[in-house]
Write an enzyme that holds these catalytic residues in place. Structure first.
Site, short mmCIF file in Angstrom:
data_model
loop_
_atom_site.label_atom_id
_atom_site.label_comp_id
_atom_site.label_asym_id
_atom_site.label_seq_id
_atom_site.Cartn_x
_atom_site.Cartn_y
_atom_site.Cartn_z
N GLU A 122 -37.21 -38.41 20.32
CA GLU A 122 -37.92 -39.66 20.05
C GLU A 122 -37.13 -40.86 20.57
O GLU A 122 -36.01 -41.10 20.12
CB GLU A 122 -38.15 -39.83 18.54
CG GLU A 122 -38.85 -41.14 18.18
CD GLU A 122 -38.90 -41.38 16.69
OE1 GLU A 122 -39.70 -42.23 16.25
OE2 GLU A 122 -38.13 -40.72 15.95
N GLU B 213 -46.07 -43.13 9.35
CA GLU B 213 -44.66 -43.37 9.04
C GLU B 213 -44.46 -44.88 8.89
O GLU B 213 -43.81 -45.53 9.69
CB GLU B 213 -43.75 -42.81 10.14
CG GLU B 213 -42.28 -42.78 9.70
CD GLU B 213 -41.31 -42.56 10.85
OE1 GLU B 213 -40.38 -41.78 10.68
OE2 GLU B 213 -41.49 -43.20 11.91
#
Length: 263
Positions: A145, A242
């Site tokens: 990520e 998230e």
């Protein structure tokens, strides 16, 4: 139809971790994720029981990222922590198999001053190739990520282009990109065009509005357009919520109804 997951590290924090599975299911979620199970509950069987009792699937969590409390966010590129990294991969893959989780994110970490950037990059590539193969043997996809350089200065991976280049260098079919709309809005913008151009390399998506990292509708990202476009691209992976709720978690989920999507 997009498949939404609840991030139990960010959502339902009004309740203890093991109770968040029930809270998520009550809100309609069939899929959940979290950063890492160990800070919340060292009893993996208890986590397995909690998700089984609610009939939810754990779809994602992270490999160990070093000493999180000390500010470490990944050790994959640190030559003096290679053995620790690989031990952590083996242990976490075993945990993922116990929990039925098929995706793991590898935090790549910050660059250090005591090793050259080249040394750290070579270590990262070698460790990711090893980890991707190890995860593949267990039927688990490995992810990396990019994090934005505004809130994560010095991080070793900050853009989609860098992530694509890293995948090419690792050259393993079991490594994909974890694309976080919040992170990439801060880092580069042009979200849907970037996803469209890189969709074949994206294995997992996370969302939060920018700049406050709260639920959609609280910032500058046009999530109504973004999610409609993503659905039209037939993205088959999971989209995780998230974000830090601006209030009580259940109330923060009203945006889903307003945008015509559901867990």
């Amino acid at each position: 139809m997009l498949k939404f997951a609840a991030n139990l590290t960010f959502l339902f924090r009004e309740a203890p971790f093991l109770e968040r599975f029930a809270r998520a299911r009550q809100c309609g979620f069939r899929y959940v994720e979290f950063h890492n199970p160990y800070p919340f509950c060292e009893d993996i069987d208890a986590i397995s029981d909690a998700k089984d009792a609610q009939g939810v699937e754990i779809v994602h969590f992270n490999l160990p990222g070093g000493d999180w409390a000390a500010g470490e966010r990944g050790i994959a590129g640190w030559p003096d922590r290679c053995e620790t990294f690989r031990t952590g991969v083996s242990e976490t893959v075993a945990t993922a198999r116990t929990l039925g989780c098929r995706q793991l994110n590898c935090p790549v970490g910050y660059l250090r001053d005591d090793f050259s950037p080249g040394e750290q990059h070579r270590c990262l590539v070698e460790n990711l190739r090893w980890a991707a193969e190890h995860a593949a043997e267990a039927g688990i996809t490995l992810l990396v990520e990019p994090l934005n350089p505004v809130t994560h200065p010095g991080y070793a991976l900050t853009t989609t282009a860098q992530a694509r280049a890293l995948l090419a260098q690792v050259n393993h079919p079991n490594l994909k990109i974890q694309y976080d709309f919040f992170q990439m809005q801060r880092a580069e913008g042009d979200l849907i065009e970037t996803v469209r151009a890189n969709l074949a390399y994206v294995g997992f998506i996370q969302l939060a509005d920018s700049p406050g990292r709260h639920e959609p509708g609280t910032g500058e990202v046009n999530y109504r357009f973004l999610l409609e476009a993503l659905a039209n691209l037939d993205f088959e992976g999971y989209v995780s919520l998230e974000y830090q709720p601006s209030g009580q978690t259940e109330a923060s989920l009203e945006w889903m109804k307003a945008y015509g999507v559901r867990p």
